[in-house]
Design a protein around this motif. Structure first.
Motif, PDB file in Angstrom:
ATOM      1  N   ASP A  74      21.920 -39.404  62.347  1.00  0.00           N
ATOM      2  CA  ASP A  74      22.556 -40.712  62.491  1.00  0.00           C
ATOM      3  C   ASP A  74      21.777 -41.824  61.800  1.00  0.00           C
ATOM      4  OD1 ASP A  74      24.681 -39.713  63.938  1.00  0.00           O
ATOM      5  OD2 ASP A  74      23.695 -40.002  65.873  1.00  0.00           O
ATOM      6  N   ALA A  75      20.515 -41.601  61.498  1.00  0.00           N
ATOM      7  CA  ALA A  75      19.715 -42.644  60.866  1.00  0.00           C
ATOM      8  C   ALA A  75      19.729 -42.542  59.341  1.00  0.00           C
ATOM      9  CB  ALA A  75      18.283 -42.585  61.375  1.00  0.00           C
ATOM     10  N   CYS A  76      19.488 -41.343  58.805  1.00  0.00           N
ATOM     11  CA  CYS A  76      19.360 -41.204  57.350  1.00  0.00           C
ATOM     12  C   CYS A  76      20.520 -40.450  56.707  1.00  0.00           C
ATOM     13  CB  CYS A  76      18.045 -40.518  56.998  1.00  0.00           C
ATOM     14  SG  CYS A  76      17.958 -38.799  57.526  1.00  0.00           S
ATOM     15  N   GLY A  77      21.302 -39.731  57.476  1.00  0.00           N
ATOM     16  CA  GLY A  77      22.443 -39.010  56.937  1.00  0.00           C
ATOM     17  C   GLY A  77      22.146 -37.609  56.439  1.00  0.00           C
ATOM     18  N   ARG A  78      20.914 -37.144  56.575  1.00  0.00           N
ATOM     19  CA  ARG A  78      20.586 -35.779  56.151  1.00  0.00           C
ATOM     20  C   ARG A  78      21.310 -34.778  57.044  1.00  0.00           C
ATOM     21  NH1 ARG A  78      14.317 -37.050  56.178  1.00  0.00           N
ATOM     22  NH2 ARG A  78      14.067 -37.846  54.075  1.00  0.00           N
ATOM     23  N   PHE A  79      21.739 -33.676  56.424  1.00  0.00           N
ATOM     24  CA  PHE A  79      22.322 -32.599  57.211  1.00  0.00           C
ATOM     25  C   PHE A  79      21.201 -31.867  57.937  1.00  0.00           C
ATOM     26  CE2 PHE A  79      25.771 -32.820  53.945  1.00  0.00           C
ATOM     27  CZ  PHE A  79      26.757 -33.242  54.817  1.00  0.00           C
ATOM     28  N   ILE A  80      21.418 -31.574  59.222  1.00  0.00           N
ATOM     29  CA  ILE A  80      20.399 -30.889  60.017  1.00  0.00           C
ATOM     30  C   ILE A  80      21.042 -29.745  60.794  1.00  0.00           C
ATOM     31  CG2 ILE A  80      18.746 -32.775  60.235  1.00  0.00           C
ATOM     32  CD1 ILE A  80      20.043 -33.580  62.835  1.00  0.00           C
ATOM     33  N   CYS A  81      20.228 -28.716  61.054  1.00  0.00           N
ATOM     34  CA  CYS A  81      20.696 -27.562  61.826  1.00  0.00           C
ATOM     35  C   CYS A  81      20.425 -27.807  63.313  1.00  0.00           C
ATOM     36  CB  CYS A  81      20.004 -26.290  61.344  1.00  0.00           C
ATOM     37  SG  CYS A  81      18.219 -26.271  61.597  1.00  0.00           S
ATOM     38  N   THR A  82      20.732 -26.830  64.131  1.00  0.00           N
ATOM     39  CA  THR A  82      20.533 -26.989  65.574  1.00  0.00           C
ATOM     40  C   THR A  82      19.055 -27.041  65.946  1.00  0.00           C
ATOM     41  OG1 THR A  82      20.726 -24.595  65.821  1.00  0.00           O
ATOM     42  CG2 THR A  82      22.719 -25.899  66.183  1.00  0.00           C
ATOM     43  N   ILE A  83      18.188 -26.489  65.116  1.00  0.00           N
ATOM     44  CA  ILE A  83      16.749 -26.572  65.387  1.00  0.00           C
ATOM     45  C   ILE A  83      16.245 -27.993  65.164  1.00  0.00           C
ATOM     46  CG2 ILE A  83      14.471 -25.815  64.616  1.00  0.00           C
ATOM     47  CD1 ILE A  83      15.676 -23.149  63.923  1.00  0.00           C
ATOM     48  N   CYS A  84      16.714 -28.626  64.103  1.00  0.00           N
ATOM     49  CA  CYS A  84      16.228 -29.957  63.730  1.00  0.00           C
ATOM     50  C   CYS A  84      16.925 -31.079  64.492  1.00  0.00           C
ATOM     51  CB  CYS A  84      16.414 -30.178  62.236  1.00  0.00           C
ATOM     52  SG  CYS A  84      15.487 -29.018  61.237  1.00  0.00           S
ATOM     53  N   ASP A  85      18.010 -30.794  65.159  1.00  0.00           N
ATOM     54  CA  ASP A  85      18.756 -31.817  65.886  1.00  0.00           C
ATOM     55  C   ASP A  85      17.953 -32.283  67.090  1.00  0.00           C
ATOM     56  OD1 ASP A  85      20.681 -33.458  67.006  1.00  0.00           O
ATOM     57  OD2 ASP A  85      21.730 -31.788  67.966  1.00  0.00           O
ATOM     58  N   LEU A  86      17.602 -33.552  67.101  1.00  0.00           N
ATOM     59  CA  LEU A  86      16.848 -34.140  68.205  1.00  0.00           C
ATOM     60  C   LEU A  86      17.698 -35.246  68.828  1.00  0.00           C
ATOM     61  CD1 LEU A  86      13.454 -34.356  66.344  1.00  0.00           C
ATOM     62  CD2 LEU A  86      14.115 -32.676  68.054  1.00  0.00           C
ATOM     63  N   PRO A  87      18.400 -34.940  69.917  1.00  0.00           N
ATOM     64  CA  PRO A  87      19.230 -35.970  70.541  1.00  0.00           C
ATOM     65  C   PRO A  87      18.377 -37.027  71.232  1.00  0.00           C
ATOM     66  CG  PRO A  87      19.424 -33.889  71.725  1.00  0.00           C
ATOM     67  CD  PRO A  87      18.520 -33.648  70.566  1.00  0.00           C
ATOM     68  N   VAL A  88      18.625 -38.274  70.883  1.00  0.00           N
ATOM     69  CA  VAL A  88      17.925 -39.411  71.477  1.00  0.00           C
ATOM     70  C   VAL A  88      19.002 -40.364  71.971  1.00  0.00           C
ATOM     71  CG1 VAL A  88      16.337 -41.309  71.076  1.00  0.00           C
ATOM     72  CG2 VAL A  88      15.982 -39.141  69.901  1.00  0.00           C
ATOM     73  N   GLY A  89      19.218 -40.358  73.262  1.00  0.00           N
ATOM     74  CA  GLY A  89      20.312 -41.149  73.807  1.00  0.00           C
ATOM     75  C   GLY A  89      21.628 -40.572  73.312  1.00  0.00           C
TER      76      GLY A  89
END
Length: 197
Positions: A74-89
């Motif tokens: 949501d900040a930079c628009g890079r595609f990320i996988c489920t490992i890299c996904d860090l939900p913050v709020g």
């Protein structure tokens, strides 16, 4: 891996030599043994990763090119996988954006450090007594009591937890400092009254 040994003779036991239901005997000393050993203890299995591997033409993770992209940061628009996904709020961030947000403290959802009110109150309670700075006792004693009272309603430390002992000790030392100062004033006024007679 350390093999199981007999508690009597220290001889190595086989992986299935113990059974919780019936007694077994040590092959060396014939001591009676009972226990339960799980098969996974002796035969470690290779754990397969359950990641979604990207197929030809699919979007891939910026950090793991072999993994399928689950969403975009949501900040930079890079595609990320489920490992890299860090939900913050309600937001989903990549590790780089999360570390940038923590460094600049732009993420109000994450508190990287907390002020330890009780410990600070304890410092105000102990240091003037140790350093014998008695003129500061009224100020430091009152500050110790106020900081300790504030610590009761503040969020606790994530690492140390709530430290009520520090708050209680800070209150006691602060009250002792204030009482010592007022006792000193009463002693001076009493000595002046008695010296004038």
């Amino acid at each position: 891996m350390v093999p199981w040994t007999c508690p009597v003779c220290r001889a190595a036991l086989g992986p299935y030599g113990l059974d919780a239901v019936q007694e077994a005997h040590c092959p060396s000393c014939r001591a009676s043994l009972r226990g339960q050993v799980f098969a996974a203890w002796w035969t470690p299995e290779k754990i397969e990763s359950k990641l979604d591997r990207a197929l030809e033409g699919e979007a891939v993770c910026f950090f793991h090119p072999s993994n399928r992209a689950a969403l975009a940061c949501d900040a930079c628009g890079r595609f990320i996988c489920t490992i890299c996904d860090l939900p913050v709020g309600a937001r989903h961030l990549c590790p780089v954006c999360l570390s940038k947000g923590l460094g600049k403290e732009k993420l109000p959802e994450i508190i990287p450090r907390r002020f330890l009110w009780a410990r600070t109150g304890l410092a105000f309670g102990i240091l003037p007594i140790i350093c014998l700075v008695w003129p500061m006792w009224v100020i430091s004693g009152g500050t110790a009591v106020i900081l300790a009272i504030i610590s009761w309603w503040r969020p606790v430390s994530l690492v140390r937890g709530r430290q009520r002992w520090a708050a209680i000790l800070a209150i006691v030392l602060g009250i002792l400092q204030i009482a010592g100062w007022f006792g000193f004033i009463l002693l001076i006024s009493y000595s002046k009254n008695n010296s004038g007679k």
